[in-house]
Write a protein that holds these residues in place. Structure first.
Motif, PDB file in Angstrom:
ATOM      1  N   TYR A   1       7.389   0.998   3.399  1.00  0.00           N
ATOM      2  CA  TYR A   1       5.965   1.118   3.704  1.00  0.00           C
ATOM      3  C   TYR A   1       5.654   0.450   5.038  1.00  0.00           C
ATOM      4  O   TYR A   1       6.238  -0.595   5.370  1.00  0.00           O
ATOM      5  CB  TYR A   1       5.126   0.413   2.636  1.00  0.00           C
ATOM      6  CG  TYR A   1       5.282   1.006   1.253  1.00  0.00           C
ATOM      7  CD1 TYR A   1       4.414   1.986   0.797  1.00  0.00           C
ATOM      8  CD2 TYR A   1       6.304   0.575   0.409  1.00  0.00           C
ATOM      9  CE1 TYR A   1       4.562   2.535  -0.478  1.00  0.00           C
ATOM     10  CE2 TYR A   1       6.461   1.119  -0.858  1.00  0.00           C
ATOM     11  CZ  TYR A   1       5.584   2.101  -1.292  1.00  0.00           C
ATOM     12  OH  TYR A   1       5.738   2.645  -2.536  1.00  0.00           O
TER      13      TYR A   1
ATOM     14  N   LEU B   1      -2.154   1.421   4.083  1.00  0.00           N
ATOM     15  CA  LEU B   1      -0.795   1.406   3.522  1.00  0.00           C
ATOM     16  C   LEU B   1      -0.212   2.822   3.610  1.00  0.00           C
ATOM     17  O   LEU B   1      -0.831   3.778   3.118  1.00  0.00           O
ATOM     18  CB  LEU B   1      -0.875   0.948   2.063  1.00  0.00           C
ATOM     19  CG  LEU B   1       0.420   0.863   1.253  1.00  0.00           C
ATOM     20  CD1 LEU B   1       1.444  -0.045   1.931  1.00  0.00           C
ATOM     21  CD2 LEU B   1       0.119   0.318  -0.150  1.00  0.00           C
TER      22      LEU B   1
ATOM     23  N   ARG C   1       3.845   7.296  -8.300  1.00  0.00           N
ATOM     24  CA  ARG C   1       2.433   7.375  -7.899  1.00  0.00           C
ATOM     25  C   ARG C   1       2.201   6.634  -6.598  1.00  0.00           C
ATOM     26  O   ARG C   1       2.850   5.634  -6.323  1.00  0.00           O
ATOM     27  CB  ARG C   1       1.556   6.668  -8.943  1.00  0.00           C
ATOM     28  CG  ARG C   1       1.566   7.274 -10.325  1.00  0.00           C
ATOM     29  CD  ARG C   1       0.299   8.088 -10.533  1.00  0.00           C
ATOM     30  NE  ARG C   1       0.258   8.675 -11.879  1.00  0.00           N
ATOM     31  CZ  ARG C   1       0.828   9.819 -12.203  1.00  0.00           C
ATOM     32  NH1 ARG C   1       1.487  10.517 -11.298  1.00  0.00           N
ATOM     33  NH2 ARG C   1       0.739  10.295 -13.419  1.00  0.00           N
ATOM     34  N   LEU C   2       1.256   7.126  -5.832  1.00  0.00           N
ATOM     35  CA  LEU C   2       0.691   6.327  -4.741  1.00  0.00           C
ATOM     36  C   LEU C   2      -0.778   6.125  -5.093  1.00  0.00           C
ATOM     37  O   LEU C   2      -1.416   7.043  -5.644  1.00  0.00           O
ATOM     38  CB  LEU C   2       0.807   7.070  -3.403  1.00  0.00           C
ATOM     39  CG  LEU C   2       2.207   7.238  -2.813  1.00  0.00           C
ATOM     40  CD1 LEU C   2       2.144   8.045  -1.519  1.00  0.00           C
ATOM     41  CD2 LEU C   2       2.859   5.883  -2.552  1.00  0.00           C
ATOM     42  N   ASP C   3      -1.334   4.968  -4.769  1.00  0.00           N
ATOM     43  CA  ASP C   3      -2.765   4.745  -5.007  1.00  0.00           C
ATOM     44  C   ASP C   3      -3.558   5.786  -4.225  1.00  0.00           C
ATOM     45  O   ASP C   3      -3.096   6.281  -3.198  1.00  0.00           O
ATOM     46  CB  ASP C   3      -3.207   3.374  -4.474  1.00  0.00           C
ATOM     47  CG  ASP C   3      -2.416   2.247  -5.068  1.00  0.00           C
ATOM     48  OD1 ASP C   3      -1.947   2.393  -6.202  1.00  0.00           O
ATOM     49  OD2 ASP C   3      -2.269   1.221  -4.373  1.00  0.00           O
TER      50      ASP C   3
ATOM     51  N   ARG D   1       0.441  -0.901  -7.763  1.00  0.00           N
ATOM     52  CA  ARG D   1      -0.203  -1.540  -6.601  1.00  0.00           C
ATOM     53  C   ARG D   1       0.633  -2.714  -6.070  1.00  0.00           C
ATOM     54  O   ARG D   1       0.084  -3.721  -5.609  1.00  0.00           O
ATOM     55  CB  ARG D   1      -1.616  -2.021  -6.977  1.00  0.00           C
ATOM     56  CG  ARG D   1      -2.548  -0.884  -7.387  1.00  0.00           C
ATOM     57  CD  ARG D   1      -3.895  -1.399  -7.869  1.00  0.00           C
ATOM     58  NE  ARG D   1      -4.599  -2.134  -6.809  1.00  0.00           N
ATOM     59  CZ  ARG D   1      -5.296  -1.567  -5.846  1.00  0.00           C
ATOM     60  NH1 ARG D   1      -5.406  -0.249  -5.800  1.00  0.00           N
ATOM     61  NH2 ARG D   1      -5.880  -2.289  -4.930  1.00  0.00           N
ATOM     62  N   GLN D   2       1.941  -2.557  -6.115  1.00  0.00           N
ATOM     63  CA  GLN D   2       2.804  -3.704  -5.830  1.00  0.00           C
ATOM     64  C   GLN D   2       2.643  -4.262  -4.416  1.00  0.00           C
ATOM     65  O   GLN D   2       2.516  -5.473  -4.222  1.00  0.00           O
ATOM     66  CB  GLN D   2       4.268  -3.334  -6.071  1.00  0.00           C
ATOM     67  CG  GLN D   2       5.212  -4.496  -5.786  1.00  0.00           C
ATOM     68  CD  GLN D   2       6.597  -4.266  -6.311  1.00  0.00           C
ATOM     69  OE1 GLN D   2       6.800  -3.401  -7.153  1.00  0.00           O
ATOM     70  NE2 GLN D   2       7.560  -5.012  -5.824  1.00  0.00           N
ATOM     71  N   VAL D   3       2.654  -3.375  -3.424  1.00  0.00           N
ATOM     72  CA  VAL D   3       2.594  -3.871  -2.042  1.00  0.00           C
ATOM     73  C   VAL D   3       1.242  -4.543  -1.782  1.00  0.00           C
ATOM     74  O   VAL D   3       1.161  -5.623  -1.178  1.00  0.00           O
ATOM     75  CB  VAL D   3       2.857  -2.718  -1.051  1.00  0.00           C
ATOM     76  CG1 VAL D   3       2.628  -3.172   0.380  1.00  0.00           C
ATOM     77  CG2 VAL D   3       4.276  -2.188  -1.217  1.00  0.00           C
ATOM     78  N   ARG D   4       0.185  -3.929  -2.292  1.00  0.00           N
ATOM     79  CA  ARG D   4      -1.155  -4.534  -2.099  1.00  0.00           C
ATOM     80  C   ARG D   4      -1.212  -5.909  -2.750  1.00  0.00           C
ATOM     81  O   ARG D   4      -1.727  -6.870  -2.172  1.00  0.00           O
ATOM     82  CB  ARG D   4      -2.236  -3.628  -2.709  1.00  0.00           C
ATOM     83  CG  ARG D   4      -2.397  -2.328  -1.955  1.00  0.00           C
ATOM     84  CD  ARG D   4      -3.390  -1.386  -2.641  1.00  0.00           C
ATOM     85  NE  ARG D   4      -3.242  -0.046  -2.088  1.00  0.00           N
ATOM     86  CZ  ARG D   4      -3.824   0.364  -0.956  1.00  0.00           C
ATOM     87  NH1 ARG D   4      -4.629  -0.423  -0.291  1.00  0.00           N
ATOM     88  NH2 ARG D   4      -3.613   1.587  -0.500  1.00  0.00           N
TER      89      ARG D   4
ATOM     90  N   THR E   1      -3.610   5.016  -0.632  1.00  0.00           N
ATOM     91  CA  THR E   1      -2.319   4.974   0.074  1.00  0.00           C
ATOM     92  C   THR E   1      -1.987   6.350   0.643  1.00  0.00           C
ATOM     93  O   THR E   1      -2.249   7.377   0.015  1.00  0.00           O
ATOM     94  CB  THR E   1      -1.204   4.509  -0.883  1.00  0.00           C
ATOM     95  OG1 THR E   1      -1.571   3.235  -1.410  1.00  0.00           O
ATOM     96  CG2 THR E   1       0.133   4.389  -0.177  1.00  0.00           C
TER      97      THR E   1
HETATM   98  N1  URA Z   1       2.261  -0.259  -3.400  1.00  0.00           N
HETATM   99  C1  URA Z   1       0.908  -0.224  -3.494  1.00  0.00           C
HETATM  100  O1  URA Z   1       0.265  -1.260  -3.546  1.00  0.00           O
HETATM  101  N2  URA Z   1       0.320   0.971  -3.555  1.00  0.00           N
HETATM  102  C2  URA Z   1       0.978   2.131  -3.477  1.00  0.00           C
HETATM  103  O2  URA Z   1       0.366   3.198  -3.510  1.00  0.00           O
HETATM  104  C3  URA Z   1       2.374   2.081  -3.357  1.00  0.00           C
HETATM  105  C4  URA Z   1       2.992   0.865  -3.322  1.00  0.00           C
END
Ligand code: URA
Length: 266
Positions: free
Chosen positions: A153, A219, A121-123, A203-206, A126
């Motif tokens: 990313y 993102l 999934r992507l948010d 939502r890992q990167v966020r 994103t």
């Molecule tokens: N990390 C995020 O926070 N959002 C995404 O959609 C993908 C990776």
């Protein structure tokens, strides 16, 4: 009484066992989703598999980088009836099949037949590369965190990230669902991060960026394992090439990075 000769395939199998090079053909087929090892052995025994144009025998080992393996004349890694689409997801489009809020969905951006499903999934907010396929085996293997398929990313964050915070992002950061694995993190331009992770937490990167005090403004996913495409416009999709499908299957079949393998180099 003369000792009977073992069947030819047993002789060949023991020969190849004495020179173990490459991987067993049935394993190579099985990890690419052609069925269980038993099913793949039956396909080989039934004469449906060729290696470099020659009929394959059970026990044969192959080096996937060099050998051309085909089932019923179809190169492995590309299964008949399977569709692999790469979409550049625009912001505001959701990855679920139906959205209670009526927002557009990714499956509405690609052909409806055959039905394909997003891998991971992507948010909604994103953007960037998303794979859609009807190949459930490959999708499961790619989505499984143990395979460690990298996702890269580009992240527009608030403010400029200090060296210490970059180090924390790289080494692993405490989130509410545990420490993140080591990541590749660089800041090519002040306020723009390039982050490569192989986990797929929500939502890992966020959340990683929030944890060091820099909220995400934008993102974009720019790579999934071996797949990149800077030419694909937002909302556009294309089919993967056979070579891309093969390298994706390779990436999904390869082993995860060993635990505690240290942090990624920058
Ligand atoms: N990390 C995020 O926070 N959002 C995404 O959609 C993908 C990776």
């Amino acid at each position: 009484m003369p000792v009977p000769e073992p069947p030819l395939w047993e002789q060949l199998a023991s020969k190849s066992a004495a020179m173990p090079q490459g991987e067993r053909l049935q394993k190579v087929l099985a990890v690419r989703g052609w069925g269980s090892r038993r099913v793949c052995e039956d396909m080989i025994a039934a004469g449906r598999v060729t290696v470099n144009g020659e009929l394959a025998v059970l026990g044969r080992r192959v080096a996937v980088e060099h050998d051309r393996v085909e089932v019923d004349g179809v190169p492995i890694g590309v299964k008949p009836g399977m569709v692999y689409l790469l979409l550049n997801k625009p912001a505001g489009v959701v990855c679920t099949a139906h959205d209670p809020q009526g927002r557009p969905t990714v499956v509405q951006l690609v052909p409806s037949e055959p039905r394909v499903y997003p891998v991971g999934r992507l948010d909604s907010a994103t953007e960037g590369l998303l794979l859609l396929t009807n190949d459930g085996d490959l999708a499961n293997r790619l989505a499984h965190p143990s395979h460690g398929v990298e996702k890269e990313y580009l992240v527009d964050v608030e403010g400029t990230v200090a060296a210490g915070s970059l180090r924390r992002l790289r080494d692993g950061i405490e989130l509410e669902d545990g420490m993140t694995a080591p990541a590749k993190v660089s800041q090519p331009t002040p306020g723009v991060l390039r982050i490569t992770i192989h986990e797929g937490r929500n939502r890992q990167v966020r959340r990683m960026c929030d944890a060091v005090g820099h909220s995400v403004q934008r993102l974009v996913r720019v790579r999934i394992g071996p797949l990149r495409d800077a030419q694909l416009a937002p909302g556009e999709w294309r089919e993967l090439t056979d070579a891309e499908v093969r390298s994706l299957a390779e990436a999904a079949a390869s082993n995860p990075p060993p635990p505690g393998s240290g942090r990624y180099a920058e």
